[in-house]
Design an enzyme around this catalytic site. Sequence first.
Site, PDB file in Angstrom:
ATOM      1  N   GLY A  14      -9.722  -2.953  12.563  1.00 20.12           N
ATOM      2  CA  GLY A  14      -8.522  -3.454  13.233  1.00 20.12           C
ATOM      3  C   GLY A  14      -8.794  -4.534  14.267  1.00 20.12           C
ATOM      4  O   GLY A  14      -8.034  -4.681  15.217  1.00 20.12           O
ATOM      5  N   SER A  15      -9.843  -5.330  14.050  1.00 20.87           N
ATOM      6  CA  SER A  15     -10.081  -6.401  15.032  1.00 20.87           C
ATOM      7  C   SER A  15      -8.987  -7.468  14.953  1.00 20.87           C
ATOM      8  O   SER A  15      -8.637  -8.080  15.966  1.00 20.87           O
ATOM      9  CB  SER A  15     -11.471  -7.014  14.859  1.00 20.87           C
ATOM     10  OG  SER A  15     -11.551  -7.748  13.668  1.00 20.87           O
ATOM     11  N   ASN A  16      -8.423  -7.686  13.779  1.00 16.81           N
ATOM     12  CA  ASN A  16      -7.286  -8.618  13.686  1.00 16.81           C
ATOM     13  C   ASN A  16      -6.048  -8.034  14.371  1.00 16.81           C
ATOM     14  O   ASN A  16      -5.307  -8.757  15.037  1.00 16.81           O
ATOM     15  CB  ASN A  16      -6.991  -8.963  12.223  1.00 16.81           C
ATOM     16  CG  ASN A  16      -7.914 -10.045  11.704  1.00 16.81           C
ATOM     17  OD1 ASN A  16      -7.816 -11.197  12.094  1.00 16.81           O
ATOM     18  ND2 ASN A  16      -8.858  -9.657  10.853  1.00 16.81           N
ATOM     19  N   ARG A  93      -5.715  -1.993   0.142  1.00 18.28           N
ATOM     20  CA  ARG A  93      -5.036  -1.348  -0.976  1.00 18.28           C
ATOM     21  C   ARG A  93      -4.339  -2.415  -1.812  1.00 18.28           C
ATOM     22  O   ARG A  93      -3.788  -3.372  -1.261  1.00 18.28           O
ATOM     23  CB  ARG A  93      -3.932  -0.393  -0.462  1.00 18.28           C
ATOM     24  CG  ARG A  93      -4.425   0.785   0.329  1.00 18.28           C
ATOM     25  CD  ARG A  93      -4.793   1.957  -0.526  1.00 18.28           C
ATOM     26  NE  ARG A  93      -3.786   2.297  -1.519  1.00 18.28           N
ATOM     27  CZ  ARG A  93      -4.033   3.089  -2.561  1.00 18.28           C
ATOM     28  NH1 ARG A  93      -5.241   3.609  -2.737  1.00 18.28           N
ATOM     29  NH2 ARG A  93      -3.080   3.366  -3.439  1.00 18.28           N
ATOM     30  N   LEU A  95      -1.174  -3.422  -3.814  1.00 16.91           N
ATOM     31  CA  LEU A  95       0.210  -2.985  -3.646  1.00 16.91           C
ATOM     32  C   LEU A  95       0.995  -3.168  -4.946  1.00 16.91           C
ATOM     33  O   LEU A  95       0.747  -4.111  -5.708  1.00 16.91           O
ATOM     34  CB  LEU A  95       0.865  -3.802  -2.529  1.00 16.91           C
ATOM     35  CG  LEU A  95       0.193  -3.605  -1.158  1.00 16.91           C
ATOM     36  CD1 LEU A  95       0.569  -4.728  -0.203  1.00 16.91           C
ATOM     37  CD2 LEU A  95       0.567  -2.242  -0.576  1.00 16.91           C
ATOM     38  N   HIS A 111      -6.995 -13.194   4.580  1.00 14.86           N
ATOM     39  CA  HIS A 111      -8.068 -13.046   3.598  1.00 14.86           C
ATOM     40  C   HIS A 111      -9.237 -13.939   4.010  1.00 14.86           C
ATOM     41  O   HIS A 111      -9.023 -15.088   4.408  1.00 14.86           O
ATOM     42  CB  HIS A 111      -7.570 -13.434   2.207  1.00 14.86           C
ATOM     43  CG  HIS A 111      -8.595 -13.198   1.149  1.00 14.86           C
ATOM     44  ND1 HIS A 111      -8.945 -11.926   0.714  1.00 14.86           N
ATOM     45  CD2 HIS A 111      -9.377 -14.063   0.464  1.00 14.86           C
ATOM     46  CE1 HIS A 111      -9.885 -12.038  -0.206  1.00 14.86           C
ATOM     47  NE2 HIS A 111     -10.176 -13.317  -0.379  1.00 14.86           N
ATOM     48  N   THR A 143       2.509 -12.199  -2.395  1.00 14.93           N
ATOM     49  CA  THR A 143       3.283 -12.070  -3.633  1.00 14.93           C
ATOM     50  C   THR A 143       2.591 -11.034  -4.511  1.00 14.93           C
ATOM     51  O   THR A 143       1.616 -10.407  -4.076  1.00 14.93           O
ATOM     52  CB  THR A 143       3.374 -13.420  -4.381  1.00 14.93           C
ATOM     53  OG1 THR A 143       2.037 -13.865  -4.643  1.00 14.93           O
ATOM     54  CG2 THR A 143       4.124 -14.454  -3.573  1.00 14.93           C
ATOM     55  N   ASP A 147      -4.221 -11.144  -3.350  1.00 11.51           N
ATOM     56  CA  ASP A 147      -4.671 -12.243  -2.494  1.00 11.51           C
ATOM     57  C   ASP A 147      -4.010 -13.565  -2.880  1.00 11.51           C
ATOM     58  O   ASP A 147      -4.580 -14.649  -2.691  1.00 11.51           O
ATOM     59  CB  ASP A 147      -6.205 -12.371  -2.511  1.00 11.51           C
ATOM     60  CG  ASP A 147      -6.868 -11.149  -1.894  1.00 11.51           C
ATOM     61  OD1 ASP A 147      -6.319 -10.593  -0.924  1.00 11.51           O
ATOM     62  OD2 ASP A 147      -7.925 -10.735  -2.401  1.00 11.51           O
ATOM     63  N   GLU A 176     -10.439 -15.828  12.126  1.00 13.09           N
ATOM     64  CA  GLU A 176      -9.306 -14.978  11.730  1.00 13.09           C
ATOM     65  C   GLU A 176      -8.517 -14.569  12.962  1.00 13.09           C
ATOM     66  O   GLU A 176      -7.284 -14.528  12.955  1.00 13.09           O
ATOM     67  CB  GLU A 176      -9.799 -13.716  11.009  1.00 13.09           C
ATOM     68  CG  GLU A 176     -10.401 -13.966   9.647  1.00 13.09           C
ATOM     69  CD  GLU A 176     -10.753 -12.669   8.920  1.00 13.09           C
ATOM     70  OE1 GLU A 176     -10.115 -11.633   9.170  1.00 13.09           O
ATOM     71  OE2 GLU A 176     -11.694 -12.695   8.112  1.00 13.09           O
TER      72      GLU A 176
HETATM   73  C1  GAR Z   1     -10.817  -9.063   7.599  1.00 11.63           C
HETATM   74  O1  GAR Z   1     -11.964  -9.854   7.482  1.00 11.63           O
HETATM   75  C2  GAR Z   1      -9.779  -9.468   6.571  1.00 11.63           C
HETATM   76  O2  GAR Z   1      -9.804 -10.839   6.300  1.00 11.63           O
HETATM   77  C3  GAR Z   1     -10.201  -8.654   5.389  1.00 11.63           C
HETATM   78  O3  GAR Z   1     -10.543  -7.403   5.926  1.00 11.63           O
HETATM   79  C4  GAR Z   1     -11.115  -7.619   7.233  1.00 11.63           C
HETATM   80  C5  GAR Z   1     -10.493  -6.631   8.197  1.00 11.63           C
HETATM   81  O4  GAR Z   1     -11.109  -6.717   9.458  1.00 11.63           O
HETATM   82  N1  GAR Z   1      -9.148  -8.530   4.424  1.00 11.63           N
HETATM   83  C6  GAR Z   1      -9.311  -8.681   3.094  1.00 11.63           C
HETATM   84  O5  GAR Z   1     -10.393  -8.859   2.591  1.00 11.63           O
HETATM   85  C7  GAR Z   1      -8.031  -8.586   2.278  1.00 11.63           C
HETATM   86  N2  GAR Z   1      -8.263  -8.988   0.924  1.00 11.63           N
HETATM   87  P1  GAR Z   1     -10.469  -6.019  10.740  1.00 11.63           P
HETATM   88  O6  GAR Z   1     -10.124  -4.571  10.351  1.00 11.63           O
HETATM   89  O7  GAR Z   1     -11.543  -6.079  11.775  1.00 11.63           O
HETATM   90  O8  GAR Z   1      -9.241  -6.778  11.120  1.00 11.63           O
END
Ligand code: GAR
Length: 215
Positions: A14-16, A93, A95, A111, A143, A147, A176
């Site tokens: 969950g850093s994003n 996941r 969807l 992504h 969509t 991805d 990101e």
């Molecule tokens: C991120 O790098 C995101 O781009 C990727 O999962 C990571 C989650 O990091 N998502 C995908 O690959 C989706 N296809 P986070 O939990 O630290 O935010």
Amino acid sequence: MSDKRIVVLISGSGSNLQAIIDHLAQGNIPGRISAVISNKADAYGLTRATNAGIETRVLSHREFADREHFDTALQELIDSFEPDLVVLAGFMRILTPEFVRHYAGRLFNIHPSLLPKYKGLHTHQRAIDAGDREHGCTVHFVTEELDGGPLIVQAPVAIEPGDDADSLQQRVHSLEHRIYPLAVEWFCRDRLALRAGSVHLDGTALPASGFRYTE
Ligand code: GAR
């Protein structure tokens, strides 16, 4: 402008999510996170949400017979928070088409590649193996294609000669954390629109590659 209600879906660190929490906490952005939902009970992002005073829910896909039943329950849970925007932030996941259609125009994903390149997993290694000079990350509307979907913003990263997947991943990850809060802010300020499959920012159509973010 009333606050946009946002639901964030996570599966891991969950850093994003944290970057979006921190950005919204700066104030003046008409948006707030109503809930964070994880399909994994041990996702660290749930702790981040709790620390920020945000409601959390866990809905484990393992408790459902198939993808359709899980996605139906997930949709009901999300909709109980009446969100304007649903943000996939490391929600690992696939969807169902029904789920994606239900949130058309209000479902974001991030992504770790310059889409449409390198959909799926192991994007950093694949970019290095291909001899690319540039890699990066993308925020897009979701969509039915994995991805896939109209691109909102991309941040490029130069691949250096000594890079491995880890070093590259670190630089991409920190970008990101810049572009996801930015895209969320644009949505909250009603600056983004999806018209006939193309993304408009402040009334002007963006190129198919989205807004190019540079530091
Ligand atoms: C991120 O790098 C995101 O781009 C990727 O999962 C990571 C989650 O990091 N998502 C995908 O690959 C989706 N296809 P986070 O939990 O630290 O935010």
